[in-house]
Motif scaffolding. Structure first.
Motif, mmCIF file in Angstrom:
data_model
loop_
_atom_site.group_PDB
_atom_site.id
_atom_site.type_symbol
_atom_site.label_atom_id
_atom_site.label_comp_id
_atom_site.label_asym_id
_atom_site.label_seq_id
_atom_site.Cartn_x
_atom_site.Cartn_y
_atom_site.Cartn_z
ATOM 1 N N VAL A 1 0.721 -1.172 0.311
ATOM 2 C CA VAL A 1 0.333 -0.026 0.138
ATOM 3 C C VAL A 1 0.506 1.718 -0.081
ATOM 4 O O VAL A 1 0.537 2.615 -0.991
ATOM 5 N N VAL A 2 1.709 1.210 0.673
ATOM 6 C CA VAL A 2 2.585 2.428 1.415
ATOM 7 C C VAL A 2 3.662 2.443 -0.134
ATOM 8 O O VAL A 2 3.871 3.527 -0.467
ATOM 9 N N LEU A 3 3.882 1.533 -0.259
ATOM 10 C CA LEU A 3 5.004 1.970 -1.808
ATOM 11 C C LEU A 3 4.260 2.454 -2.571
ATOM 12 O O LEU A 3 5.671 2.780 -4.058
ATOM 13 N N ALA A 4 2.761 2.169 -3.709
ATOM 14 C CA ALA A 4 2.779 2.752 -4.445
ATOM 15 C C ALA A 4 2.019 4.380 -4.494
ATOM 16 O O ALA A 4 3.069 5.061 -5.100
ATOM 17 N N GLY A 5 2.168 4.538 -3.172
ATOM 18 C CA GLY A 5 2.805 6.416 -3.361
ATOM 19 C C GLY A 5 4.321 6.503 -3.412
ATOM 20 O O GLY A 5 4.107 7.919 -4.085
ATOM 21 N N VAL A 6 5.367 5.632 -2.984
ATOM 22 C CA VAL A 6 6.529 6.603 -3.266
ATOM 23 C C VAL A 6 6.705 6.087 -4.999
ATOM 24 O O VAL A 6 7.799 6.649 -4.736
ATOM 25 N N THR A 7 6.152 4.757 -5.446
ATOM 26 C CA THR A 7 6.648 5.210 -6.859
ATOM 27 C C THR A 7 6.153 6.271 -7.249
ATOM 28 O O THR A 7 7.087 6.262 -8.531
ATOM 29 N N MET A 8 5.031 6.068 -7.599
ATOM 30 C CA MET A 8 3.655 7.420 -7.677
ATOM 31 C C MET A 8 4.572 8.684 -8.288
ATOM 32 O O MET A 8 4.575 9.802 -8.679
ATOM 33 N N TYR A 9 4.946 9.195 -6.708
ATOM 34 C CA TYR A 9 5.793 10.404 -6.134
ATOM 35 C C TYR A 9 6.796 10.447 -7.495
ATOM 36 O O TYR A 9 7.028 11.678 -8.178
#
Length: 557
Positions: free
Chosen positions: A103-111
């Motif tokens: 879940v949290v990895l998604a925000g980082v890769t999108m950033y």
């Protein structure tokens, strides 16, 4: 100071992402549609403990007859869950960690992808939009579609990697693209099928936008290495599917014709924990998110004010991606679904919301340019209106959508998910499509076998070894006998009697072994099929080529 400034956006996204995963900190778990997650992590751990790698077969599912689930169901998340079990965590806690990380990895890769396109501020906004997308919450807390959760995190990485190859074709950028694409494939093969056309369009655009020889060869090499490295999973999943009953999942309640979305549902539909049905009154929500739609509209409007052609082209391409992805969930595209026969395996047209929200989150991040434009017209400092507007918007997104990232309720059924009786019946009934089509399924718990063989009056049997990849029986037959093994048929079992190939037949999806009179040792060993062995070799070749390229630190194509 510079390092702190660089990591601040990532830390901010990770901190806000805690709101999206706060139910995982509860000591108990919550109900989800695919309530097999803990069991699958446990079974992956059991097979790895039995020295099977890559893991293709699990022993306790399939009503205790076993089946090759990880040859077909994308396994990446479960390898990670098993890793945490090897560190000493329980199956339940390992499963929670596995899901929360995705879940949290998604925000980082999108950033990082949005930052590459539009800058740091847009990257933060896109990352938060991506994490808090309603469809993301649906996959986590309603459907329990953990493969899709992890694929969601890899989508930005794949698009970023191929973009960086075009800009600067090095083995590092190739590794990023390959890691992203392979990550999607082995996280959720159906998401890979959905993403592939859009990713190929990006690669085609980059191919002509960056005409340099090294860039073009780098893009092709990224695709080739992705195919090679993922071969251990993709080739058996495609070409050995006929040994299973997976095709049964394309009809009945999973027929795509019954799961198109009404346009009004994309704007507003009541949140629920039920199922998808035909018509507009589903038990779960397919809303895109009003804030997401609004910011994407602002982002598209910003294109009209931009003087730079590059950003304008990117914005229009994103808008086109949104249009296509949105149309794919609507009944208007049914003729296309009917024409392309392989589309039936996607089951639910609304799966395209995954890629739809990827584009919407990117275009939403683009809205910071309109804030900057307004600020420039107001002749204020750059850090004023933009920073304030961005902060309010990001906090508003996180706190407004947190209400969707909630469990229906908590309960504690999961200690039983590692018990053999629960695995053999309760969990097996949820997902049994990887058994042979000819297999006769048990009708009650009492019909589930307790032994790895079917007892016979003409032979006594002693179990010497019983692991996911090996079964050794000592058989004493008072007369010529037939011993039925409670192992589901799949062409991976090498069966020998006293060291020589045994004679057997296949009946009702099981092995019926001929046992001559006398004492014998019957050995059943898991051996990968020729296709699986070739697939493993292709993957090893791809990994070796990639590692050599990284170690040499040069790009010579």
């Amino acid at each position: 100071m510079n390092i702190a400034k660089k990591i601040l956006p990532v830390v901010s996204i990770l901190t806000l992402s805690l709101l999206a995963i706060q139910p995982f900190f509860h000591k108990e778990f919550f109900p989800i549609h695919d309530a097999t997650q803990v069991a699958r992590v446990f079974e992956m751990h059991q097979s790895l403990q039995g020295l099977m790698f890559p893991v293709r077969w699990v022993q306790d599912l399939g009503y205790g007859y076993g089946y090759p689930i990880f040859s077909f169901y994308a396994p990446l998340a479960y390898y990670l869950g098993a890793f945490f079990m090897f560190l000493g965590f329980s199956a339940l806690l390992a499963t929670k960690i596995m899901i929360a990380l995705g879940v949290v990895l998604a925000g980082v890769t999108m950033y990082f992808f949005s930052k590459e396109l539009f800058g740091e501020k847009a990257g933060v906004l896109s990352g938060v939009l991506y994490v808090f997308a309603p469809y993301h919450a649906l996959n986590i807390y309603v459907r329990g579609a953990i493969g899709e959760v992890w694929a969601y995190a890899f989508i930005p990485l794949a698009f970023l990697g191929f973009l960086q190859i075009a800009k600067k074709p090095t083995w590092i950028s190739i590794s990023l693209a390959v890691g992203g694409l392979v990550g999607i494939i082995i996280s959720h093969n159906l998401t890979a099928l959905i993403v592939a056309p859009f990713l190929l369009v990006e690669i085609a655009v980059l191919f002509f936008r960056f005409p340099g020889k090294a860039s073009r060869k780098g893009l092709l090499l990224g695709l080739i290495l992705s195919f090679l490295i993922s071969s251990w999973y993709t080739l058996p999943a495609v070409f050995e599917m006929g040994y299973t009953n997976v095709v049964s999942q394309t009809g009945g309640g999973s027929d795509y014709k019954d799961h198109f979305v009404c346009p009004s549902q994309l704007w507003s539909s009541q949140w629920g924990f039920g199922g998808s049905t035909s018509g507009c009154l589903d038990g779960l929500s397919f809303q895109i998110g009003k804030i997401h739609i609004l910011l994407a509209a602002i982002g598209l409007s910003s294109v009209l004010f931009l003087k730079r052609k590059k950003e304008r082209r990117i914005g229009l391409l994103l808008a086109l991606g949104i249009l296509v992805a949105t149309l794919m969930v609507l009944p208007v595209t049914k003729p296309l679904w009917d024409t392309l026969s392989f589309m039936k395996y996607l089951q639910f047209p609304w799966r395209f919301l995954q890629i739809d929200l990827f584009f919407i989150s990117l275009l939403g991040g683009f809205s910071v340019f309109l804030f900057a434009f307004i600020e420039e017209r107001l002749k204020t400092k750059y850090s004023g209106v933009v920073i304030l507007s961005l902060t309010i918007t990001i906090l508003g997104i996180a706190f407004f959508y947190t209400k969707l990232f909630q469990a229906q309720f908590f309960y504690d059924p999961y200690p039983d998910q590692t018990k053999k009786s629960t695995l053999n019946w309760d969990i097996s009934r949820i997902s049994d499509e990887y058994l042979p089509a000819t297999f006769s399924r048990p009708h009650s718990r009492d019909e589930v076998p307790s032994l790895p063989y079917r007892p016979t009056e003409t032979a006594s049997v002693e179990i010497l070894v019983d692991t996911p990849g090996q079964l050794i029986l000592s058989v004493n037959a008072v007369a010529d006998s037939h011993l039925i093994l409670n192992r589901a048929y799949f062409p991976v079992w090498h069966i020998t009697l006293d060291g020589h190939r045994a004679s057997y037949a296949i009946g009702n999806g099981l092995y019926d072994v001929v046992i001559p009179e006398g004492s014998h040792n019957l050995t059943v060993v898991f051996e990968q099929t020729p296709l699986e062995r070739v697939s493993n070799i292709l993957s090893l070749v791809g990994i070796v080529l990639l590692v050599l390229g990284i170690l040499l630190r040069r790009f010579t194509l």
